[in-house]
Enzyme design. Structure first.
Site, PDB file in Angstrom:
ATOM      1  N   THR A  13       0.815  -1.212   0.000  1.00 32.64           N
ATOM      2  CA  THR A  13       0.000   0.000   0.000  1.00 32.64           C
ATOM      3  C   THR A  13       0.853   1.269   0.000  1.00 32.64           C
ATOM      4  O   THR A  13       0.443   2.305  -0.549  1.00 32.64           O
ATOM      5  CB  THR A  13      -0.948  -0.012   1.230  1.00 32.64           C
ATOM      6  OG1 THR A  13      -1.847  -1.091   1.051  1.00 32.64           O
ATOM      7  CG2 THR A  13      -1.723   1.266   1.384  1.00 32.64           C
ATOM      8  N   THR A  90       1.467  -4.867   3.997  1.00 32.04           N
ATOM      9  CA  THR A  90       1.255  -5.313   5.382  1.00 32.04           C
ATOM     10  C   THR A  90       0.641  -6.713   5.462  1.00 32.04           C
ATOM     11  O   THR A  90       0.822  -7.419   6.447  1.00 32.04           O
ATOM     12  CB  THR A  90       0.324  -4.348   6.144  1.00 32.04           C
ATOM     13  OG1 THR A  90      -0.890  -4.221   5.398  1.00 32.04           O
ATOM     14  CG2 THR A  90       0.951  -2.990   6.348  1.00 32.04           C
ATOM     15  N   ASP A  91      -0.123  -7.099   4.401  1.00 29.95           N
ATOM     16  CA  ASP A  91      -0.864  -8.360   4.481  1.00 29.95           C
ATOM     17  C   ASP A  91       0.037  -9.563   4.745  1.00 29.95           C
ATOM     18  O   ASP A  91      -0.342 -10.481   5.478  1.00 29.95           O
ATOM     19  CB  ASP A  91      -1.642  -8.605   3.177  1.00 29.95           C
ATOM     20  CG  ASP A  91      -2.835  -7.661   3.024  1.00 29.95           C
ATOM     21  OD1 ASP A  91      -3.092  -6.864   3.953  1.00 29.95           O
ATOM     22  OD2 ASP A  91      -3.503  -7.727   1.980  1.00 29.95           O
TER      23      ASP A  91
HETATM   24  N1  ASP Z   1      -3.230  -5.163   0.767  1.00 28.72           N
HETATM   25  C1  ASP Z   1      -2.035  -4.394   1.006  1.00 28.72           C
HETATM   26  C2  ASP Z   1      -0.806  -5.235   0.735  1.00 28.72           C
HETATM   27  O1  ASP Z   1      -0.458  -6.070   1.542  1.00 28.72           O
HETATM   28  C3  ASP Z   1      -2.002  -3.895   2.375  1.00 28.72           C
HETATM   29  C4  ASP Z   1      -0.831  -3.064   2.736  1.00 28.72           C
HETATM   30  O2  ASP Z   1       0.163  -2.940   2.055  1.00 28.72           O
HETATM   31  O3  ASP Z   1      -0.951  -2.526   3.817  1.00 28.72           O
HETATM   32  O4  ASP Z   1      -0.189  -5.010  -0.282  1.00 28.72           O
END
Ligand code: ASP
Length: 329
Positions: A13, A90-91
């Site tokens: 993200t 983050t995922d």
């Molecule tokens: N869906 C995103 C990912 O993991 C979430 C993030 O980056 O916070 O790429």
């Protein structure tokens, strides 16, 4: 003298903005564009920008993790690099972070960083998190702490922290032990040390490891299917202290008879598993069969550990030692 930090961009993200046609966030910013938003950082460090990719967290594969570890190993072996910062979705960040924590043996700080809000949103947290991560990577106090995770001014250990909230900026939590420290006014302050740091010297990350989450009434069908398609090992997210419904026991027995490692962890977010219960499917029953106990690791991290352990050995006793030495007597 100013420290030199390598900033490796993998996506997530932090690199996204909202695409108007889709009305949803997708990777869009280059590493240099993200870095240019981190103002004032040249006071703190010289940053070398390296683009690994622009993968959303769920698009990372075991091969990407392996390739990233080779890149990071090369960077830490360079004398002119004092620390590494890695941006990530983050995922799946905790899996990559724990993998690098186990794989890379270096005193130099390795800091994972991310954002919960993309660059089209109010309060985009990418630049400030990246700034905190770079400050952390320059700190003498961040040495010998394994891989760290920095978001929302908090420093956590890769082994301990998990993504705990789908939306909150304060999502990475060491639920059991609390944060290691904070980043305040460009300074990292540690309040405690890491609980454990292990290194697994392995030649591969074996991807054919299946993670089975238990639930009321689960039977052995997923385990049977995995065994029929060439699985190399299982992580079972058991209930509570490490107990499974009795209908899952035949699957566990069959896997162990095939010499496949079966590692028991808990679907509870905190606490370790132990052989406290003697009924069919209870922890004692599983242990007597030869199942391995995974301490307080969550399922996804136990899977990373087993994937790496299997790249080193197929011997069940050796794998048991990798998981249980120093954790169980
Ligand atoms: N869906 C995103 C990912 O993991 C979430 C993030 O980056 O916070 O790429």
């Amino acid at each position: 003298m100013k420290k030199r930090i390598a900033a490796v961009f993998t996506g997530g993200t932090i690199s996204m903005k909202v695409d108007e046609r889709l009305a949803a966030a997708i990777p869009a910013l280059s590493s240099e564009e993200i870095m240019s938003m981190v103002t004032n950082i040249d006071r703190v460090a010289d940053v070398e920008v390296i683009t690994f990719g622009s993968y959303p967290g769920p698009h990372m594969t075991p091969q990407h993790l392996w390739d990233l570890s080779e890149l990071v190993s090369k960077l830490v072996s360079r004398e002119d690099i004092d620390g590494i910062v890695i941006t990530h979705g983050t995922d799946s960040l905790e899996e990559t972070a724990y993998f690098l924590d186990l794989k890379i043996n270096t005193p130099k700080p390795i800091v994972m960083v991310a954002a919960m809000r993309n660059s089209s949103e109010l309060g985009y947290d990418g630049p400030s998190n990246l700034s905190s991560a770079i400050c952390t990577a320059t700190s003498e106090d961040a040495k010998n702490k394994g891989v760290l995770i920095v978001l929302n001014n908090e420093v956590n250990s890769a082994r301990e922290a998990t993504k705990s909230h789908t939306l909150s900026l304060d999502t990475f939590k060491s639920l059991e032990f609390g944060p290691l420290g904070i980043v305040d006014n460009d300074e990292v302050i540690f309040y405690r040390n890491i609980t454990k740091h292990e290194h697994i010297d392995s030649d591969a990350l074996v991807s054919e490891v299946d993670l089975i989450k238990t639930y009321v009434g689960i039977d052995s069908k997923y385990m049977e299917y995995a065994m029929s398609t060439g699985t190399k090992g299982f992580i079972i997210e058991a209930m509570g202290r490490g107990n499974v419904p009795p209908e899952l026991v035949p699957g566990i027995q069959k896997a162990l008879a095939l010499n496949l490692p079966v590692v028991i962890v808990s679907r509870c977010p905190m606490g370790r598993v132990l052989d406290s219960y003697g009924y069919p499917g209870g922890g004692k029953d599983l242990r007597n069969m030869g199942a391995i106990f995974g301490g307080n690791l969550n399922g996804q991290k136990a899977r990373i550990k087993l994937m790496l352990a299997l790249g080193k050995t197929n011997n069940l006793n050796d794998i048991k030692s990798i998981f249980e030495n120093g954790v169980y007597h």
